[in-house]
Write a protein that holds these residues in place. Structure first.
Motif, PDB file in Angstrom:
ATOM      1  N   LYS A 128       0.778  -1.159  -0.034  1.00  0.00           N
ATOM      2  CA  LYS A 128      -0.288   0.071   0.078  1.00  0.00           C
ATOM      3  C   LYS A 128       0.762   1.379  -0.022  1.00  0.00           C
ATOM      4  O   LYS A 128       1.943   1.192   0.786  1.00  0.00           O
ATOM      5  N   TRP A 129       0.380   2.162  -0.704  1.00  0.00           N
ATOM      6  CA  TRP A 129       0.865   3.378  -0.991  1.00  0.00           C
ATOM      7  C   TRP A 129       1.601   4.139   0.451  1.00  0.00           C
ATOM      8  O   TRP A 129       2.835   4.789   0.484  1.00  0.00           O
ATOM      9  N   HIS A 130       0.866   4.151   1.354  1.00  0.00           N
ATOM     10  CA  HIS A 130       1.142   4.854   2.595  1.00  0.00           C
ATOM     11  C   HIS A 130       2.531   4.510   3.466  1.00  0.00           C
ATOM     12  O   HIS A 130       2.990   5.064   4.016  1.00  0.00           O
ATOM     13  N   TYR A 131       2.957   2.876   2.982  1.00  0.00           N
ATOM     14  CA  TYR A 131       4.017   2.610   3.735  1.00  0.00           C
ATOM     15  C   TYR A 131       5.255   3.177   2.929  1.00  0.00           C
ATOM     16  O   TYR A 131       6.106   3.165   3.769  1.00  0.00           O
ATOM     17  N   PHE A 132       5.257   3.775   1.963  1.00  0.00           N
ATOM     18  CA  PHE A 132       6.412   4.221   1.156  1.00  0.00           C
ATOM     19  C   PHE A 132       6.529   5.607   1.775  1.00  0.00           C
ATOM     20  O   PHE A 132       7.585   6.136   1.898  1.00  0.00           O
ATOM     21  N   VAL A 133       5.447   6.303   2.184  1.00  0.00           N
ATOM     22  CA  VAL A 133       5.163   7.581   2.831  1.00  0.00           C
ATOM     23  C   VAL A 133       6.073   7.375   4.236  1.00  0.00           C
ATOM     24  O   VAL A 133       6.943   8.057   4.827  1.00  0.00           O
ATOM     25  N   ILE A 134       5.548   6.189   4.882  1.00  0.00           N
ATOM     26  CA  ILE A 134       6.273   5.999   6.254  1.00  0.00           C
ATOM     27  C   ILE A 134       7.631   5.827   5.989  1.00  0.00           C
ATOM     28  O   ILE A 134       8.540   6.229   7.017  1.00  0.00           O
ATOM     29  N   ALA A 135       8.064   5.109   4.983  1.00  0.00           N
ATOM     30  CA  ALA A 135       9.346   4.724   5.096  1.00  0.00           C
ATOM     31  C   ALA A 135      10.322   6.100   4.738  1.00  0.00           C
ATOM     32  O   ALA A 135      11.362   6.141   5.280  1.00  0.00           O
ATOM     33  N   VAL A 136       9.962   6.993   3.990  1.00  0.00           N
ATOM     34  CA  VAL A 136      10.751   8.081   3.667  1.00  0.00           C
ATOM     35  C   VAL A 136      10.674   8.866   5.191  1.00  0.00           C
ATOM     36  O   VAL A 136      11.814   9.394   5.393  1.00  0.00           O
ATOM     37  N   VAL A 137       9.573   8.977   5.764  1.00  0.00           N
ATOM     38  CA  VAL A 137       9.577   9.736   7.156  1.00  0.00           C
ATOM     39  C   VAL A 137      10.351   9.144   8.424  1.00  0.00           C
ATOM     40  O   VAL A 137      11.096   9.769   8.951  1.00  0.00           O
ATOM     41  N   MET A 138      10.434   7.899   8.114  1.00  0.00           N
ATOM     42  CA  MET A 138      11.125   7.082   9.105  1.00  0.00           C
ATOM     43  C   MET A 138      12.502   7.127   8.714  1.00  0.00           C
ATOM     44  O   MET A 138      13.284   7.459   9.630  1.00  0.00           O
ATOM     45  N   GLN A 139      13.092   7.244   7.406  1.00  0.00           N
ATOM     46  CA  GLN A 139      14.493   7.146   7.141  1.00  0.00           C
ATOM     47  C   GLN A 139      15.064   8.576   7.560  1.00  0.00           C
ATOM     48  O   GLN A 139      15.916   8.732   7.984  1.00  0.00           O
ATOM     49  N   PHE A 140      14.407   9.766   7.467  1.00  0.00           N
ATOM     50  CA  PHE A 140      14.628  11.074   7.744  1.00  0.00           C
ATOM     51  C   PHE A 140      14.990  11.000   9.286  1.00  0.00           C
ATOM     52  O   PHE A 140      16.014  11.540   9.666  1.00  0.00           O
ATOM     53  N   GLY A 141      14.245  10.292   9.954  1.00  0.00           N
ATOM     54  CA  GLY A 141      14.375  10.341  11.387  1.00  0.00           C
ATOM     55  C   GLY A 141      15.542   9.558  11.630  1.00  0.00           C
ATOM     56  O   GLY A 141      16.784   9.704  12.558  1.00  0.00           O
ATOM     57  N   LEU A 142      15.945   8.233  11.093  1.00  0.00           N
ATOM     58  CA  LEU A 142      16.875   7.540  11.312  1.00  0.00           C
ATOM     59  C   LEU A 142      18.240   8.132  10.844  1.00  0.00           C
ATOM     60  O   LEU A 142      19.383   7.925  11.551  1.00  0.00           O
ATOM     61  N   THR A 143      18.422   8.952   9.698  1.00  0.00           N
ATOM     62  CA  THR A 143      19.520   9.200   9.076  1.00  0.00           C
ATOM     63  C   THR A 143      20.150  10.544  10.092  1.00  0.00           C
ATOM     64  O   THR A 143      21.304  10.510  10.447  1.00  0.00           O
ATOM     65  N   PHE A 144      19.328  11.221  10.874  1.00  0.00           N
ATOM     66  CA  PHE A 144      19.741  12.474  11.356  1.00  0.00           C
ATOM     67  C   PHE A 144      19.515  12.282  12.973  1.00  0.00           C
ATOM     68  O   PHE A 144      20.527  12.548  13.539  1.00  0.00           O
ATOM     69  N   SER A 145      18.597  11.726  13.445  1.00  0.00           N
ATOM     70  CA  SER A 145      18.401  11.751  14.962  1.00  0.00           C
ATOM     71  C   SER A 145      19.211  10.531  15.477  1.00  0.00           C
ATOM     72  O   SER A 145      19.898  10.554  16.596  1.00  0.00           O
ATOM     73  N   LEU A 146      19.150   9.268  14.613  1.00  0.00           N
ATOM     74  CA  LEU A 146      19.996   8.153  15.243  1.00  0.00           C
ATOM     75  C   LEU A 146      21.327   8.239  15.044  1.00  0.00           C
ATOM     76  O   LEU A 146      21.980   7.850  15.581  1.00  0.00           O
ATOM     77  N   SER A 147      21.660   9.180  14.252  1.00  0.00           N
ATOM     78  CA  SER A 147      23.215   9.366  13.916  1.00  0.00           C
ATOM     79  C   SER A 147      23.833  10.171  15.043  1.00  0.00           C
ATOM     80  O   SER A 147      24.968   9.669  15.682  1.00  0.00           O
ATOM     81  N   GLU A 148      23.018  10.807  15.747  1.00  0.00           N
ATOM     82  CA  GLU A 148      23.658  11.609  16.837  1.00  0.00           C
ATOM     83  C   GLU A 148      23.486  10.552  17.878  1.00  0.00           C
ATOM     84  O   GLU A 148      24.444  10.942  18.696  1.00  0.00           O
ATOM     85  N   LEU A 149      22.818   9.741  18.109  1.00  0.00           N
ATOM     86  CA  LEU A 149      22.632   8.555  19.041  1.00  0.00           C
ATOM     87  C   LEU A 149      23.821   7.822  18.782  1.00  0.00           C
ATOM     88  O   LEU A 149      24.569   7.426  19.867  1.00  0.00           O
ATOM     89  N   ASN A 150      24.145   7.360  17.844  1.00  0.00           N
ATOM     90  CA  ASN A 150      25.347   6.531  17.380  1.00  0.00           C
ATOM     91  C   ASN A 150      26.593   7.332  17.731  1.00  0.00           C
ATOM     92  O   ASN A 150      27.624   6.758  18.250  1.00  0.00           O
ATOM     93  N   THR A 151      26.636   8.860  17.592  1.00  0.00           N
ATOM     94  CA  THR A 151      27.925   9.617  18.066  1.00  0.00           C
ATOM     95  C   THR A 151      28.019   9.592  19.328  1.00  0.00           C
ATOM     96  O   THR A 151      29.070   9.396  19.911  1.00  0.00           O
ATOM     97  N   LEU A 152      26.870   9.588  20.102  1.00  0.00           N
ATOM     98  CA  LEU A 152      27.022   9.274  21.729  1.00  0.00           C
ATOM     99  C   LEU A 152      27.684   7.983  21.902  1.00  0.00           C
ATOM    100  O   LEU A 152      28.551   7.981  22.906  1.00  0.00           O
ATOM    101  N   PHE A 153      27.247   7.010  21.366  1.00  0.00           N
ATOM    102  CA  PHE A 153      27.840   5.491  21.597  1.00  0.00           C
ATOM    103  C   PHE A 153      29.121   5.564  21.338  1.00  0.00           C
ATOM    104  O   PHE A 153      30.141   4.980  21.905  1.00  0.00           O
ATOM    105  N   LEU A 154      29.700   6.033  20.063  1.00  0.00           N
ATOM    106  CA  LEU A 154      30.994   5.992  19.817  1.00  0.00           C
ATOM    107  C   LEU A 154      31.822   6.740  20.819  1.00  0.00           C
ATOM    108  O   LEU A 154      33.017   6.542  21.224  1.00  0.00           O
ATOM    109  N   GLU A 155      31.512   8.191  21.046  1.00  0.00           N
ATOM    110  CA  GLU A 155      32.170   8.872  22.212  1.00  0.00           C
ATOM    111  C   GLU A 155      32.294   8.174  23.579  1.00  0.00           C
ATOM    112  O   GLU A 155      33.267   7.992  24.151  1.00  0.00           O
ATOM    113  N   PHE A 156      31.336   7.160  23.784  1.00  0.00           N
ATOM    114  CA  PHE A 156      31.373   6.362  24.974  1.00  0.00           C
ATOM    115  C   PHE A 156      32.456   5.341  24.838  1.00  0.00           C
ATOM    116  O   PHE A 156      33.441   5.175  25.851  1.00  0.00           O
TER     117      PHE A 156
END
Length: 313
Positions: A91-119
């Motif tokens: 269904k088409w709305h899963y593609f919308v969710i994929a785009v929205v989710m990936q925006f969050g993964l790329t930027f917010s989770l990258s910051e989380l991973n930066t904190l883990f790396l600093e640890f």
């Protein structure tokens, strides 16, 4: 007659689960072997500095995708799983969710991973550097093809299409499928500094695939993740000595991406109950016995990189 049909169905479920485990083993071991052979040949042809050449850096990213494609081909030929079961319409709305989710993964989770790396760095860990091929000028086009398009197709086919698909078909609970496939995805990448990020990405992609009933939305998200990183890197963002995003804009980007990621996960976890399965892991021995070689290869690589990082590379 009915019992015989049920027994036959159970047999084919176990067989498909076993084939999925074999696919993980082949997908993990084959790139290591092929890359090793390619490195030896390249050293003989181009000399000791072969790893610094542009063509070899492209080749190093291309070879695993070729191995994944071969692994998928072997799986579909040996198992009774139809290709359309993996690449089915969504269904088409899963593609919308994929785009929205990936925006969050790329930027917010990258910051989380930066904190883990600093640890990790606080204990003396040095993260390994995986040199990208040239991204300037026309080099960006083959880079996007090899590092964004091909992984979106072949990594998703193996890790979500085959692994998640067979786990779900075998009656594994949704939570077990999402978490275990995410762990196997993170383990495969063999980089302790990226483990948190890769696990969360793998789990999110798996959840999206379970809800959508196909891998096309996850392929979209995977492509966007890699393509955005390549484009930003080519522009100088996030690279040593390169441009930096102003603090105010950076905070706004992280907050907005985190909100979008949280919203997409709330929808997939609590509002969308499509294809939900309760329970744990059925026929676990069948899968993990077949996947044992791949898990061992990945674990050895992960431990080796971790130890090397603490010893100073």
């Amino acid at each position: 007659m009915e019992q015989s049909a049920q027994q036959q169905e159970m047999y084919f479920r176990r067989r498909a689960l076993s084939e999925a485990g074999i696919a993980y083993s082949v997908g993990a071991a084959l790139p290591v072997l092929v890359t090793l052979i390619a490195g030896v040949v390249a050293a003989l042809v181009a000399g000791a500095a072969y790893a610094e050449t542009a063509w070899y850096r492209f080749l190093a990213y291309l070879l695993p995708q070729v191995c994944f494609a071969a692994t998928a081909l072997i799986f579909f030929r040996r198992s009774r799983v139809p290709v359309r079961a993996v690449y089915g319409k969504c269904k088409w709305h899963y593609f919308v969710i994929a785009v929205v989710m990936q925006f969050g993964l790329t930027f917010s989770l990258s910051e989380l991973n930066t904190l883990f790396l600093e640890f990790l760095q606080s204990f003396g860990y040095t993260a390994p550097v995986s040199p990208l091929p040239p991204l300037n000028g026309w080099y960006l086009l083959p880079a996007i093809l090899i590092i964004a398009v091909l992984p979106a197709i072949f990594e998703e086919t193996l890790f979500r299409g085959i692994l998640v698909g067979r786990m779900s078909a075998a009656g594994w609970g949704t939570w077990a499928t999402v978490l275990l496939s995410g762990a196997l995805f993170a383990l495969y990448h063999g980089n302790p500094a990226q483990t948190v990020y890769q696990f969360l990405c793998g789990a999110c992609f798996a959840l999206l695939v379970v809800r959508a009933g196909g891998i096309l939305p996850a392929m979209t998200a995977h492509f966007l993740n890699n393509a955005v990183i390549l484009i930003l890197t080519s522009l100088g963002y996030g690279t040593e000595g390169g441009m930096t995003i102003p603090t105010g804009w950076n905070i706004a980007l992280i907050v907005s991406s985190a909100v979008l990621l949280a919203g997409s996960l709330v929808y997939l976890l609590f509002l969308d109950k499509s294809n939900t399965q309760r329970g744990g892991v059925k026929n676990a021995k069948t899968f993990f016995f077949a996947a044992a070689v791949g898990i061992a290869v990945c674990a050895v690589q992960w431990i080796a990189v971790l130890v090397s990082g603490f010893l100073g590379g």
